[in-house]
Design a protein around this motif. Sequence first.
Motif, short mmCIF file in Angstrom:
data_model
loop_
_atom_site.label_atom_id
_atom_site.label_comp_id
_atom_site.label_asym_id
_atom_site.label_seq_id
_atom_site.Cartn_x
_atom_site.Cartn_y
_atom_site.Cartn_z
N GLU A 242 -20.12 18.28 -72.74
CA GLU A 242 -21.46 18.51 -72.22
C GLU A 242 -21.89 19.97 -72.37
O GLU A 242 -23.06 20.30 -72.14
N LEU A 243 -20.95 20.83 -72.73
CA LEU A 243 -21.25 22.26 -72.82
C LEU A 243 -21.62 22.70 -74.23
O LEU A 243 -21.78 23.89 -74.48
N LYS A 244 -21.72 21.74 -75.17
CA LYS A 244 -22.03 22.12 -76.55
C LYS A 244 -23.31 22.95 -76.66
O LYS A 244 -23.33 23.99 -77.35
N PRO A 245 -24.43 22.56 -75.99
CA PRO A 245 -25.63 23.41 -76.08
C PRO A 245 -25.39 24.82 -75.56
O PRO A 245 -25.95 25.78 -76.09
N ASP A 246 -24.54 24.94 -74.52
CA ASP A 246 -24.25 26.26 -73.97
C ASP A 246 -23.43 27.08 -74.96
O ASP A 246 -23.63 28.29 -75.11
N ALA B 207 -24.45 30.55 -76.68
CA ALA B 207 -23.54 31.69 -76.54
C ALA B 207 -23.24 32.31 -77.90
O ALA B 207 -23.26 33.54 -78.07
N TYR B 208 -22.90 31.47 -78.90
CA TYR B 208 -22.61 31.99 -80.24
C TYR B 208 -23.82 32.73 -80.81
O TYR B 208 -23.68 33.81 -81.41
N LYS B 209 -25.01 32.17 -80.59
CA LYS B 209 -26.21 32.80 -81.12
C LYS B 209 -26.46 34.15 -80.46
O LYS B 209 -26.82 35.14 -81.13
N GLU C 23 -19.40 33.74 -71.49
CA GLU C 23 -20.84 33.56 -71.66
C GLU C 23 -21.25 32.12 -71.35
O GLU C 23 -22.27 31.88 -70.68
N VAL C 24 -20.46 31.17 -71.80
CA VAL C 24 -20.77 29.75 -71.57
C VAL C 24 -20.70 29.42 -70.08
O VAL C 24 -21.59 28.76 -69.53
#
Length: 481
Positions: free
Chosen positions: A23-27, A31-33, A66-67
Amino acid sequence: MKSTVEHLSPTRVRINVEVPFDELKPDFDRAYKKIAQQVRIPGFRPGKAPARILEARIGRAPVLDEVVNAAIPAKYQEAVVASDDVTPIGRPEIEVTEIADHERLTFTAEVDVRPEFELPELEGLTVEVDETEIGEDEVTEQLDQLRARFGTLAGVERAAQKGDYVQIDLSAAVDGTAIEEATTTGFSYEVGQGGLIDGIDEALEGMSADEEKTFTSTLVAGEYADREAEVTVKVTTVKERHLPDADDEFAQLASEFDTLDELTESLRERIGQSKRMEQAGQARDRLLEKLVEGTEVPLPESVVQAEVDSRAHDAVHAFDHDEDKFAEFLATQDKTREQFDAETREEAEKNVRYRLVLDALADREEISVGDQELTERILFQAQQYGMAPEQFVQQIQQAGQLGVIYQDVRRSKALIQAVRAATVTLPGGEVVDLSDLLGDDDADETVEEVPGEVVAESAEDVDGDAADDADTAEDKADAKA
């Protein structure tokens, strides 16, 4: 995501949250961006470095930090909204309990919540208000105030007395040093009105034009605040007010009426209406007191303490946060700091109890607030603060206070509805009809304010990175409740 709620007390819960990493993929993407914009990697433009390159360069830990910091507020929000019996009214204390990389994130959030309690039925409540007798002296006073607005000033060759207007020159000195901000010339002042300098009225009474007098007074502001000063006042002119005769000619000049009798009757009606408004205010205040007295309300400690801290801060702020000066002030009131703290806590508990009762009443009566009602209250408060509505709206939005005003209106409407449902009587038992002042059930409230300092504080900020999203969670929880 899975979440459970533990009730630690009637006013506090612990929310346990477990979030699968899926569920944290969008986060992670965000974060990477974000990190890619901050890290310079040879061969890649800012923001374009792939995730695996970033992790190889800076490691996995900064990404996880960050996430987690970004995800917790949103997941806390989801947990609050998903629960059926949790309405947060304080700041959550969040603790991350596990970060199992590629598996799950778990955390807990302890927060004060609105307690559940039973309210008495409104239909069985009775409150007593004062009579509305109108004395002739009250009508005369109103008439004299109207005459004063049309009065004229004329110079007199006598000593000044209370009610006269004098033109004065003022100066002050502390230990022989002149105080520039306390110096003025040609100042017009009504003898006896007060609010200028302590001792000035006593000095002026009996003074004639061109007389000068020096007296001692304590300065209340500026560099020499709380210091004894030698104040010199010189009277240059003395004038008395001449009021127009109270007759039909004056009635025609000062009003839309042709006769003094008609004007006097209109003043009497206005006084009567004002007293009826006072009755409505009494009914409102006394009914709320009765509701609170008849209800056992558990108090959320963090909310009470926040109000205690705010009150204490405001009190000391008036003395530039100088505790010694504040202690000296308390001494002039024959009060110790311990007594002040005890009274402050008592008042804070009372106001929190009032708010909780009104919130519960608004829930039970299914009170809603329309856009028009909210707009009218915002315009009303902007006018009180002397601000343009657009500027006021901008400030309350920046401060996150729009929900506060919403809750204030909702509580006011709930209390007005309670007064409509209850029975209001005079001391002799005669029932008083206040319906014309309270309006219809669907109308906006006529009696504007909730008594005392009952202001809305049902959704507070969350410290740190969780602030904005946690606020949203609490707002949604309030709306749900």
